[in-house]
Design a protein around this motif. Structure first.
Motif, mmCIF file in Angstrom:
data_model
loop_
_atom_site.group_PDB
_atom_site.id
_atom_site.type_symbol
_atom_site.label_atom_id
_atom_site.label_comp_id
_atom_site.label_asym_id
_atom_site.label_seq_id
_atom_site.Cartn_x
_atom_site.Cartn_y
_atom_site.Cartn_z
ATOM 1 N N ALA A 1 0.827 -1.212 0.000
ATOM 2 C CA ALA A 1 0.000 0.000 0.000
ATOM 3 C C ALA A 1 0.865 1.268 0.000
ATOM 4 O O ALA A 1 1.827 1.367 0.759
ATOM 5 N N ILE A 2 0.499 2.180 -0.854
ATOM 6 C CA ILE A 2 1.038 3.547 -0.770
ATOM 7 C C ILE A 2 0.024 4.318 0.056
ATOM 8 O O ILE A 2 -1.065 4.632 -0.400
ATOM 9 N N ARG A 3 0.382 4.576 1.302
ATOM 10 C CA ARG A 3 -0.623 5.113 2.227
ATOM 11 C C ARG A 3 -0.858 6.601 2.057
ATOM 12 O O ARG A 3 -1.925 7.109 2.378
ATOM 13 N N GLU B 1 4.074 1.124 2.530
ATOM 14 C CA GLU B 1 4.434 -0.173 3.088
ATOM 15 C C GLU B 1 5.709 -0.666 2.403
ATOM 16 O O GLU B 1 6.051 -0.219 1.304
ATOM 17 N N PRO B 2 6.410 -1.601 3.051
ATOM 18 C CA PRO B 2 7.741 -1.954 2.540
ATOM 19 C C PRO B 2 7.737 -2.674 1.194
ATOM 20 O O PRO B 2 8.742 -2.642 0.491
ATOM 21 N N ILE C 1 11.362 -3.766 8.895
ATOM 22 C CA ILE C 1 10.723 -2.508 8.529
ATOM 23 C C ILE C 1 9.326 -2.789 7.982
ATOM 24 O O ILE C 1 9.162 -3.579 7.045
ATOM 25 N N THR C 2 8.320 -2.121 8.568
ATOM 26 C CA THR C 2 6.939 -2.380 8.147
ATOM 27 C C THR C 2 6.248 -1.149 7.574
ATOM 28 O O THR C 2 5.147 -1.260 7.038
#
Lengths: 504, 504
Positions: free
Chosen positions: A141-143, A155-156, A251-252
């Protein structure tokens, strides 16, 4: 790559495989040795307990134990790097799933090897025996992309090019551009502090990381860094995580700063040089004149020959190297900078040199760089990618030394370099199924590392330590700094479960 | 500052003073309490042993124990921050002397408080009882300025402006420009990750540190970082040291990267705004249009009034704030960027706005910013400098909240801000010798910190945690990250001798 396809990747048999946790063996090259033997009785009691906990905590589709589905995950793109046999693969879809996975492993002291797209070139994502391979590739996801704050939150598992495209839609630009950008993930880019072509003017991944959400070795979720443009509250733990190759946390979520999109297409300047010394003098002249190319690359004679052979490109075969520079200043400053670079090339012995006058020409002039890798791949040989970085003024000397090593060892080495950074990628070409050639390549690999250190350089400029550069790193850092590295590792991962045997 | 002159700085009596090591008391504000009582019997056995070892290892002129000579070293510029009584001051002239000093302290577990010029604003360099104050102000060699490598190597006591001047002679530029640049040292700048006006386009001190020589808590000399443009061998310990406020090591040499000098004088654009909301909208518009001012400052109504009172400057008294932006693009792009900024100011309600057309005008337009601090100093009040940073888009809201706090608490607050970064410096003006006013100021100080956190910001944008922001930092980071910070501290300074009680 073809050579690796012949590796026997011994996945866990029937979902019941796996091995007890073993210490990583510390052998960087493993392609010619057989992978670890599976215990025919399946995972031991600890392994079974972890699998049961994971099965209870996660949806079944998150966990892979079948050898055929596990196989693509056991190593990255590092030629010949050793890998072990994992207990399973977890493809997490959320921070909570990552935390649950790490917590289960922490309870049983099972190693966790985080990975993104697996495009690394140092073995950093390779399985160790009995580990849980924790993939974040499905966290895509690109938040947020914020024009007002000039930042993005992702997200990573977001692929580098996908982030760049989402930013471009908003008139923004995420500069870090590793060659793997069409496939590699931001999580992996952050874990390895990835570089690329833009670094020479715009910096590396570290320069863009503002904040990280991280799952610690204990399975706790923390946030380090900040959303603000500046901040000095506490140690820079976000910066510490960048480039730590999954050894300090998983990394999350990543918050990166962005730049405004560049309005103009770049101008390209190229120059062919008969000698490496001339080439080095031209690079130095560009630097000394205060010019700031946005890209500044070198392609050596072996690459040029491969491009000619593949595409009949008609590049001058007598050239020792080609320099390619780009300028992205606003016009008319770009024209002036291109002219100044061109003059520097000509003044320092370029036999052929030209600057683009329009975008089409600019792209055409860049083709020799773009075709170098695919042209070399056409040769059908194994390709071990070196990555060393020397002080800019020592680059020509280092290139000459690489040519010497190539001749002395009888190893074909084609080099591309981020010339403006002194970051060289000697690509070591080795015939398949030729153990003697392989041994010569390994010897040359070690000699190039030694030469980089003799030149005041580093054993890895942008690919990371992983497995392949551990010995080199130890030589580079020395015992005092190594002790500090290990103290930091022990402080944040006291049981040593996070990507053991990598990087530190 | 005048208020502090009334502090009784109880230096060690007759060179024999000093106190046993005591735990730092954790009270950030100490100006109104008496300093720690001296033990009339002089230093205890441990203190005497350390003094003897230092006397054996160092030239006598390196060691200060006389109260009059010690006094200037016991605190930095943080208004009201507490300080203790040191055992002595060591003014080291070399890495070896720093190492000998730290080693002696390590053997006896005596605290070491490193300091540069003492221009800090958070109490980070303040003495703790019984410590050795280790000054690097006399390590002033500029060892190298390399045009070819675009880097400089300096000792920590080099003053920021001196480095900038040395670079300018070579056509190079060291961007970080804290307001203290005429006095503060690069060592202190690195220890606090100093910012300044240039950050908005060119980043902070961390962005320029390539390598450090550091004396560890054990008194060993190590080198972290690298001379090359890129490098990923091991954790970024150089980055970890930056901003660690002397709690992880004593910096004895710094390698910084440089930029080419900028050829053109900047253009300046100013705009006066009747409301903070308009002002915030103008800042947002500049950001959203992809403009990149090289300086982007805000001066609030209290500052404008002070400048008018001091210099009869005729600035509009009705303005809520003044925005000042600069552009340093090459011409003619600078003219276009200045026009675009001017248009954004006007479109968002600037009542008066103008752009410079030549260098003289550019400097004149910047005067209101330049005069803000000295004009406030003319008021003859105590001045506590706040330093918070909020997301850029929240700056106007934060400014409004600061005005509210000022009114509610009856504290005069004048704010300058690095508007493009959302980094605000509310300057809290307090009459001398008015304990009630002082209490109100402290309450306002805490409320501003709380408001910054409510706005998604940080308790310190560029001044550091020191003593004044420890509580705020704990609230900002939360227990999980604090535990990581402390684990890192314990890993690199297991006995806790380096600047105890500061930052972490």
């Amino acid at each position: 790559m073809a050579d690796r396809a012949s590796d026997v990747v011994a996945g866990p048999a029937g979902g019941e495989g796996g091995a007890a946790v073993v210490e990583p063996e510390g052998r960087p090259f493993g392609g010619s040795t057989a992978p670890a033997e599976l215990d025919p009785s399946g995972p031991d009691a600890t392994g079974r307990a972890v699998l049961a906990e994971l099965a209870a905590a996660l949806d079944p589709d998150r966990i892979l134990t079948d050898p055929d589905t596990v196989r693509p995950y056991v190593h990255d793109e590092a030629e010949w790097a050793a890998h072990g046999t994992p207990l399973c693969v977890v493809r997490a879809r959320s921070t909570a799933e990552v935390a649950a996975t790490v917590a289960a492993c922490a309870r049983h002291r099972i190693p966790v090897v985080p990975r993104g797209a697996g495009t690394g070139l140092s073995g950093g994502a390779n399985a160790v025996d009995g580990c849980v391979l924790l993939s974040t590739e499905r966290m895509t996801a690109i938040r947020e992309v914020s024009v007002g704050e000039r930042l993005a939150v992702v997200e990573p598992g977001v692929v580098n090019d996908d982030l760049r495209a989402a930013c471009a839609e908003q008139g923004l630009w995420y500069p870090p551009d590793p060659a793997s950008a069409p496939w590699s993930t931001i999580g992996g880019n952050v874990a390895t502090n990835a570089g690329g072509l833009c670094c020479v003017k715009y910096g590396v991944t570290r320069d863009y990381v503002l904040a990280l959400e991280v799952v610690t070795a204990a399975g706790e979720v923390v946030r380090v860094g900040r959303r603000t443009a500046k901040g000095v509250a506490g140690y820079d733990l976000a910066g510490l995580m960048v480039g730590s190759e999954g050894t300090l946390g998983v990394i999350t979520e990543i918050t990166v700063k962005l730049r405004p999109a560049r309005p103009d297409a770049p101008r390209t300047v190229v120059g062919f040089f008969e000698s490496l010394a001339d080439c080095g003098a031209a690079v130095a002249a560009v630097t000394e004149q205060g010019l700031q190319p946005s890209v500044f690359e070198l392609v050596d004679r072996e690459c040029l020959a491969a491009v000619n052979a593949w595409r009949h490109a008609g590049l001058p075969e007598s050239a020792a190297a080609l320099l390619l520079a780009r300028t992205d200043l606003p016009e008319p400053a770009a024209g002036a900078e291109a002219d100044a670079i061109l003059a520097a090339f000509t003044a320092h012995g370029a036999t052929e040199a030209m600057a683009s006058t329009d975008e089409t020409e600019s792209e055409a002039l860049f083709d020799a760089r773009r075709m170098a890798y695919p042209a070399l791949e056409q040769l059908g040989m194994g390709m071990l990618t070196e990555d060393v970085c020397v002080p800019r003024t020592r680059m020509a000397s280092m290139l000459a030394r690489i040519e010497e090593i190539s001749h002395e060892r009888g190893v074909r080495i084609a080099t591309v370099a981020h010339a403006g950074d002194g970051n060289l990628h000697p690509l070591m070409l080795t015939p398949h199924d030729d153990p003697a050639a392989r041994d010569r390549t390994r010897a040359a690999f070690d000699e190039i590392i030694a030469a980089a250190l003799e030149h005041g350089g580093t054993v890895t400029g942008e690919h990371g330590v992983g497995l392949l550069k551990r010995d080199g790193m130890e030589r580079e850092l020395g015992p005092g700094v190594l002790a500090m590295q290990r103290a930091v590792k022990a402080a944040l991962d006291p049981d040593g479960i996070l990507n053991p045997g990598k990087a530190v």
